[in-house]
Write a protein that holds these residues in place. Structure first.
Motif, short mmCIF file in Angstrom:
data_model
loop_
_atom_site.label_atom_id
_atom_site.label_comp_id
_atom_site.label_asym_id
_atom_site.label_seq_id
_atom_site.Cartn_x
_atom_site.Cartn_y
_atom_site.Cartn_z
N ILE A 97 0.85 -1.20 0.00
CA ILE A 97 0.00 0.00 0.00
C ILE A 97 0.88 1.24 0.00
CG2 ILE A 97 -1.76 1.28 1.28
CD1 ILE A 97 -2.74 -1.40 2.36
N VAL A 98 0.59 2.14 -0.90
CA VAL A 98 1.32 3.41 -0.98
C VAL A 98 0.37 4.52 -0.55
CG1 VAL A 98 2.54 5.01 -2.51
CG2 VAL A 98 2.75 2.54 -2.87
N VAL A 99 0.85 5.34 0.40
CA VAL A 99 0.05 6.45 0.91
C VAL A 99 0.83 7.74 0.65
CG1 VAL A 99 -1.00 7.48 2.96
CG2 VAL A 99 -0.96 5.00 2.71
N ALA A 100 0.15 8.72 0.05
CA ALA A 100 0.75 10.04 -0.18
C ALA A 100 0.26 10.98 0.93
CB ALA A 100 0.34 10.57 -1.54
N ASP A 133 -12.14 -5.67 1.22
CA ASP A 133 -12.43 -4.56 2.14
C ASP A 133 -11.37 -3.47 2.05
OD1 ASP A 133 -14.66 -5.92 3.02
OD2 ASP A 133 -13.69 -6.71 4.83
N VAL A 134 -10.12 -3.86 1.82
CA VAL A 134 -9.03 -2.88 1.68
C VAL A 134 -9.31 -2.01 0.46
CG1 VAL A 134 -6.57 -2.57 1.22
CG2 VAL A 134 -7.32 -4.28 2.88
N PHE A 135 -9.68 -2.65 -0.66
CA PHE A 135 -9.97 -1.87 -1.87
C PHE A 135 -11.19 -0.97 -1.65
CE2 PHE A 135 -7.31 -4.99 -4.13
CZ PHE A 135 -6.59 -4.12 -4.94
N ALA A 136 -12.23 -1.52 -1.01
CA ALA A 136 -13.46 -0.75 -0.81
C ALA A 136 -13.28 0.35 0.23
CB ALA A 136 -14.59 -1.69 -0.39
N GLY A 137 -12.41 0.11 1.22
CA GLY A 137 -12.28 1.06 2.32
C GLY A 137 -11.03 1.90 2.27
N LYS A 138 -10.51 2.18 1.08
CA LYS A 138 -9.26 2.94 1.02
C LYS A 138 -9.44 4.38 1.50
CE LYS A 138 -8.64 4.61 -3.68
NZ LYS A 138 -7.81 4.49 -4.86
N THR A 139 -10.63 4.94 1.35
CA THR A 139 -10.88 6.30 1.85
C THR A 139 -10.84 6.32 3.38
OG1 THR A 139 -12.30 6.72 -0.06
CG2 THR A 139 -12.52 8.23 1.79
N LYS A 168 -4.61 10.04 8.31
CA LYS A 168 -4.63 11.50 8.48
C LYS A 168 -4.89 11.87 9.95
CE LYS A 168 -6.85 15.64 6.66
NZ LYS A 168 -7.86 16.14 5.71
N THR A 169 -5.86 11.20 10.56
CA THR A 169 -6.19 11.48 11.96
C THR A 169 -4.99 11.24 12.87
OG1 THR A 169 -8.49 10.89 11.53
CG2 THR A 169 -7.79 10.92 13.83
N ARG A 170 -4.33 10.11 12.67
CA ARG A 170 -3.17 9.76 13.51
C ARG A 170 -2.02 10.73 13.27
NH1 ARG A 170 -0.56 4.92 15.30
NH2 ARG A 170 1.03 5.67 16.74
N THR A 202 -4.20 13.10 3.17
CA THR A 202 -3.55 11.81 2.95
C THR A 202 -4.37 11.04 1.91
OG1 THR A 202 -4.77 10.79 4.77
CG2 THR A 202 -2.58 11.62 5.27
N LEU A 203 -3.69 10.39 1.02
CA LEU A 203 -4.36 9.63 -0.03
C LEU A 203 -3.72 8.25 -0.15
CD1 LEU A 203 -4.36 12.37 -2.80
CD2 LEU A 203 -6.33 11.66 -1.47
N VAL A 204 -4.56 7.24 -0.22
CA VAL A 204 -4.06 5.90 -0.55
C VAL A 204 -4.00 5.87 -2.08
CG1 VAL A 204 -4.49 3.43 -0.46
CG2 VAL A 204 -5.04 4.85 1.52
N THR A 205 -2.78 5.92 -2.60
CA THR A 205 -2.63 6.05 -4.06
C THR A 205 -2.48 4.72 -4.77
OG1 THR A 205 -0.25 6.34 -3.80
CG2 THR A 205 -1.61 8.34 -3.88
N GLU A 206 -2.11 3.68 -4.02
CA GLU A 206 -1.88 2.39 -4.68
C GLU A 206 -2.11 1.26 -3.70
OE1 GLU A 206 1.82 0.18 -6.92
OE2 GLU A 206 1.84 2.36 -6.80
N ILE A 207 -2.85 0.27 -4.16
CA ILE A 207 -3.04 -0.98 -3.40
C ILE A 207 -2.66 -2.09 -4.36
CG2 ILE A 207 -4.68 -2.49 -2.23
CD1 ILE A 207 -6.38 0.05 -1.69
#
Length: 194
Positions: free
Chosen positions: A14-17, A61-67, A74-76, A91-96
Motif C-alpha cells: 500500500i502506498v500512501v501520499a 475490504d481494503v480496496f473498498a475502504g481505502k478512503t 490522516k487522523t493519527r 492523505t491519499l491511498v494512491t496504490e493498493i
C-alpha cells in the motif's frame, strides 16, 4: 510504501501520499530542530496505522475502504505531527497492490465467471432455437395433415362424380384407391429426390 498481510492472508503493498506543511510562528523551531527526519517519522506513523488497520480487513475490504484507511492515517498523523510543528493537509491511498500471483488468480476467477455466463447465455439461445424449430416442425406436420385430409376428400369427391348414378363402390375399394393414389404420390416425391 508499506507491505502487510490482510485478514484473508494476502500480502498487499500500500502506498500512501501525505501532503503536509510547517505551521507558522514558534512551530517552525519545532519542525526544524525537534525532528531530524520528518519524512521518516511520517513514514513510520503511516506504516503503523496501515499495519494496524489492514490485518483486520479482507483484500476486498481494503480496496473498498481505502478512503477510510486514508482518513485513519490522516487522523493519527495530525495528532502526532502537530507536536513537531507540522500540519497534515491531506492523505491519499494512491496504490493498493496485491501479490502478482494473487492478481493473476483474481483475474482468472473473473474471466471464468464471464466465460461461464457466456456459455449459459449461448446454451439458453440454443435451447430457444431448438424449441422454435420443434414448434415449427409441429406446425408443419399439422398443416401437412390438413393438406393430406383435404387431398383425400377431393379424391373421394372425384370418385363419387365419376361413378354412374345408381352404382356403388365398397368402402374397401375406396381405401384401395386412396392407398394407390398415396403410393403414386410417394413414388413421385422419391423420384424428385426429396
Amino acid at each position: 510504501m508499506c507491505e502487510t498481510k490482510t485478514k484473508d492472508n494476502v500480502f498487499v503493498r500500500i502506498v500512501v501520499a501525505v501532503q503536509m506543511q510547517v505551521l507558522s510562528g514558534e512551530h517552525v523551531y519545532n519542525a526544524v530542530y525537534r525532528l531530524s527526519d520528518p519524512t521518516g517519522q511520517v513514514d513510520s506513523f503511516v506504516k503503523d496505522v496501515i499495519r494496524g488497520q489492514v490485518p483486520a480487513m479482507t483484500l476486498d475490504d481494503v480496496f473498498a475502504g481505502k478512503t477510510e484507511l486514508a482518513e485513519a492515517v490522516k487522523t493519527r498523523l495530525k495528532a502526532k505531527m502537530s507536536e513537531f510543528g507540522y500540519h497534515i493537509l491531506n492523505t491519499l491511498v494512491t496504490e493498493i497492490e496485491p501479490d502478482r500471483s494473487v492478481k493473476a488468480a483474481m483475474n482468472e476467477i473473473e474471466t471464468n465467471k464471464r466465460l461461464r455466463s457466456a456459455r449459459e447465455e449461448r446454451a439458453e439461445a440454443d435451447k430457444n432455437v431448438m424449441i422454435k424449430a420443434a414448434e415449427a416442425e409441429a406446425e408443419s406436420k399439422h398443416l401437412q395433415g390438413i393438406g393430406i385430409a383435404n387431398q383425400r376428400e377431393a379424391i373421394i369427391n372425384g370418385l363419387r362424380t365419376s361413378i354412374a348414378p345408381g352404382e356403388t363402390i365398397s368402402p374397401q375399394r375406396v381405401s384401395e384407391l386412396l392407398l394407390l393414389t398415396q403410393y403414386f404420390d410417394t413414388l413421385q416425391v422419391m423420384s424428385n429426390g426429396r
